[in-house]
Enzyme design. Structure first.
Site, PDB file in Angstrom:
ATOM      1  N   TYR A 173       0.852  -1.201   0.000  1.00 11.16           N
ATOM      2  CA  TYR A 173       0.000   0.000   0.000  1.00 11.16           C
ATOM      3  C   TYR A 173       0.886   1.250   0.000  1.00 11.16           C
ATOM      4  CZ  TYR A 173      -4.065   2.944   0.903  1.00 11.16           C
ATOM      5  OH  TYR A 173      -5.060   3.894   0.784  1.00 11.16           O
ATOM      6  N   LYS A 177       1.202   4.038  -3.074  1.00  9.55           N
ATOM      7  CA  LYS A 177       0.860   5.455  -2.900  1.00  9.55           C
ATOM      8  C   LYS A 177       2.067   6.363  -3.123  1.00  9.55           C
ATOM      9  CE  LYS A 177      -3.446   4.585  -2.280  1.00  9.55           C
ATOM     10  NZ  LYS A 177      -4.347   4.792  -3.422  1.00  9.55           N
TER      11      LYS A 177
HETATM   12  N1  LIG Z   1     -11.003   4.877   2.718  1.00  9.90           N
HETATM   13  C1  LIG Z   1      -9.944   5.483   3.229  1.00  9.90           C
HETATM   14  O1  LIG Z   1      -9.827   5.657   4.454  1.00  9.90           O
HETATM   15  C2  LIG Z   1      -8.855   5.987   2.320  1.00  9.90           C
HETATM   16  C3  LIG Z   1      -7.867   6.813   2.853  1.00  9.90           C
HETATM   17  C4  LIG Z   1      -6.860   7.279   2.029  1.00  9.90           C
HETATM   18  C5  LIG Z   1      -6.850   6.930   0.682  1.00  9.90           C
HETATM   19  N2  LIG Z   1      -7.819   6.122   0.203  1.00  9.90           N
HETATM   20  C6  LIG Z   1      -7.756   5.781  -1.224  1.00  9.90           C
HETATM   21  O2  LIG Z   1      -8.974   6.179  -1.820  1.00  9.90           O
HETATM   22  C7  LIG Z   1      -9.274   5.318  -2.905  1.00  9.90           C
HETATM   23  C8  LIG Z   1     -10.665   4.745  -2.737  1.00  9.90           C
HETATM   24  O3  LIG Z   1     -10.711   4.037  -1.514  1.00  9.90           O
HETATM   25  P1  LIG Z   1     -12.070   3.446  -0.930  1.00  9.90           P
HETATM   26  O4  LIG Z   1     -11.940   3.463   0.538  1.00  9.90           O
HETATM   27  O5  LIG Z   1     -13.233   4.087  -1.586  1.00  9.90           O
HETATM   28  O6  LIG Z   1     -11.918   1.919  -1.395  1.00  9.90           O
HETATM   29  P2  LIG Z   1     -13.040   0.931  -1.921  1.00  9.90           P
HETATM   30  O7  LIG Z   1     -12.452  -0.421  -1.763  1.00  9.90           O
HETATM   31  O8  LIG Z   1     -14.363   1.241  -1.313  1.00  9.90           O
HETATM   32  O9  LIG Z   1     -13.127   1.294  -3.475  1.00  9.90           O
HETATM   33  C9  LIG Z   1     -12.160   0.861  -4.391  1.00  9.90           C
HETATM   34  C10 LIG Z   1     -12.879   0.563  -5.698  1.00  9.90           C
HETATM   35  O10 LIG Z   1     -11.886   0.151  -6.649  1.00  9.90           O
HETATM   36  C11 LIG Z   1     -12.447  -0.915  -7.403  1.00  9.90           C
HETATM   37  N3  LIG Z   1     -11.385  -1.737  -7.987  1.00  9.90           N
HETATM   38  C12 LIG Z   1     -10.552  -2.593  -7.362  1.00  9.90           C
HETATM   39  N4  LIG Z   1      -9.785  -3.233  -8.247  1.00  9.90           N
HETATM   40  C13 LIG Z   1     -10.132  -2.780  -9.474  1.00  9.90           C
HETATM   41  C14 LIG Z   1      -9.705  -3.061 -10.792  1.00  9.90           C
HETATM   42  N5  LIG Z   1      -8.769  -3.987 -11.036  1.00  9.90           N
HETATM   43  N6  LIG Z   1     -10.286  -2.390 -11.809  1.00  9.90           N
HETATM   44  C15 LIG Z   1     -11.254  -1.473 -11.588  1.00  9.90           C
HETATM   45  N7  LIG Z   1     -11.699  -1.160 -10.350  1.00  9.90           N
HETATM   46  C16 LIG Z   1     -11.144  -1.809  -9.323  1.00  9.90           C
HETATM   47  C17 LIG Z   1     -13.272  -1.705  -6.402  1.00  9.90           C
HETATM   48  O11 LIG Z   1     -14.230  -2.536  -7.042  1.00  9.90           O
HETATM   49  C18 LIG Z   1     -13.891  -0.585  -5.575  1.00  9.90           C
HETATM   50  O12 LIG Z   1     -15.150  -0.202  -6.070  1.00  9.90           O
HETATM   51  C19 LIG Z   1      -8.175   4.257  -2.920  1.00  9.90           C
HETATM   52  O13 LIG Z   1      -7.168   4.639  -3.829  1.00  9.90           O
HETATM   53  C20 LIG Z   1      -7.650   4.299  -1.506  1.00  9.90           C
HETATM   54  O14 LIG Z   1      -6.329   3.843  -1.422  1.00  9.90           O
HETATM   55  C21 LIG Z   1      -8.834   5.638   0.981  1.00  9.90           C
END
Ligand SMILES: NC(=O)c1ccc[n+]([C@@H]2O[C@H](COP(=O)([O-])OP(=O)(O)OC[C@H]3O[C@@H](n4cnc5c(N)ncnc54)[C@H](O)[C@@H]3O)[C@@H](O)[C@H]2O)c1
Length: 263
Positions: A173, A177
């Site tokens: 991860y 990032k």
């Molecule tokens: N949730 C948090 O606390 C948080 C914090 C910092 C950063 N982020 C970043 O924000 C972004 C979204 O996170 P989230 O919490 O909504 O995650 P999430 O798991 O809810 O959403 C991720 C989405 O990506 C899709 N996905 C996964 N593999 C895929 C592929 N091969 N092709 C197409 N789509 C694909 C999944 O189906 C899902 O809908 C990510 O990049 C995550 O690293 C999240």
């Protein structure tokens, strides 16, 4: 809206692609871009409950080309790309063992890099051709506070669990990032002559249902604002980065973390 505010933030007539648009944050990115007037299409393995989506695995370059081709054919252009998809297992929910650095299996590493980093590279490459041709475009890469700091593994600890089985945020991860931030800076410089802006947003931890209470207390104590982000608190930053309000911003990492990385 006054006309100046509308001029800065309106996305009327623009077309946006959001990868991972069916997920927790992707849904919010889609909704705010739509509210500002954009037409938004999600590329995700899963369909969106609402809004337009194309089922697409962003690790598959042929699938990306076909999906992007469909969007351009239907709407004529793509103005905005939000690279949001990533594998984001919730360590705080108690995943254990397998993600320790010493034991992380090659398959997990490859799969994490394939989506979060290679996927973003492939989508940028495909949309980039189109944006370069048009001499305009905006790309926002969704990173994380873990694009700037190392995970503090202490926040994931669980009482009564043996050291070796303690939940750990996987190294992949962090690497995804940090790499995505590198891609951001590289492309910002590379495509600046083509009027394509490329920025990153780095959210801190976002509150979600079912999060372990001890985890929430520990992470909150590391954040000057004293709490995790609400799911709607990235919307302003996303709109800012995607709109003309940030017209002189490129190569920037907008860290939206309640101050965590200043401590
Ligand atoms: N949730 C948090 O606390 C948080 C914090 C910092 C950063 N982020 C970043 O924000 C972004 C979204 O996170 P989230 O919490 O909504 O995650 P999430 O798991 O809810 O959403 C991720 C989405 O990506 C899709 N996905 C996964 N593999 C895929 C592929 N091969 N092709 C197409 N789509 C694909 C999944 O189906 C899902 O809908 C990510 O990049 C995550 O690293 C999240």
């Amino acid at each position: 809206m006054t006309s100046r505010i509308a001029e800065l933030f309106s996305l009327k007539g623009r077309v946006a692609v959001v990868t991972g648009g069916a997920g927790l944050l992707g849904t919010r990115h889609r909704v705010i871009l739509e509210s500002a007037g954009a037409t938004v299409v999600s590329l995700d393995l899963l369909p969106c409950d609402d809004g337009e989506s194309i089922l697409c695995d962003i690790t598959d370059s042929a699938a990306i080309e076909s999906a992007i081709g469909r969007v351009i054919e239907k709407y004529g252009a793509i103005d905005i790309l939000v690279n949001n998809a990533a594998r984001n297992p919730k360590v705080e929910d108690g995943l254990s063992g397998w993600c320790r650095f010493e034991d992380l299996d090659r398959q997990t590493w490859d799969a994490d890099i394939a989506v979060g980093l290679t996927g973003a590279f492939l989508v940028c490459q495909t949309i980039g051709h189109h944006m370069v041709e048009r001499n305009q475009g905006v790309i926002v890469n969704v990173c994380s506070d873990l694009s700037v700091i190392a995970p503090n593994q202490h926040i994931y600890r669980q009482e009564g669990v043996a050291e070796h089985d303690q939940p750990i945020k996987a190294v992949s991860y962090s690497v995804v990032k940090h790499g995505l931030l590198g891609l951001t800076k590289y492309l910002a410089a590379y495509w600046a002559p083509h009027n394509i802006r490329v920025n990153a947003i780095s959210p801190g931890g976002v509150s979600a249902a079912g999060q372990n209470e001890a985890f929430v207390t520990r992470i909150s104590s590391l954040i000057p604002l004293g709490r995790m982000a609400r799911v709607d608190e990235l919307e302003g930053a996303i709109l800012f980065l995607c709109s003309d309000a940030s017209s002189y911003l490129t190569g920037h990492n907008l860290v939206v973390d309640g101050g965590r990385t200043i401590w």
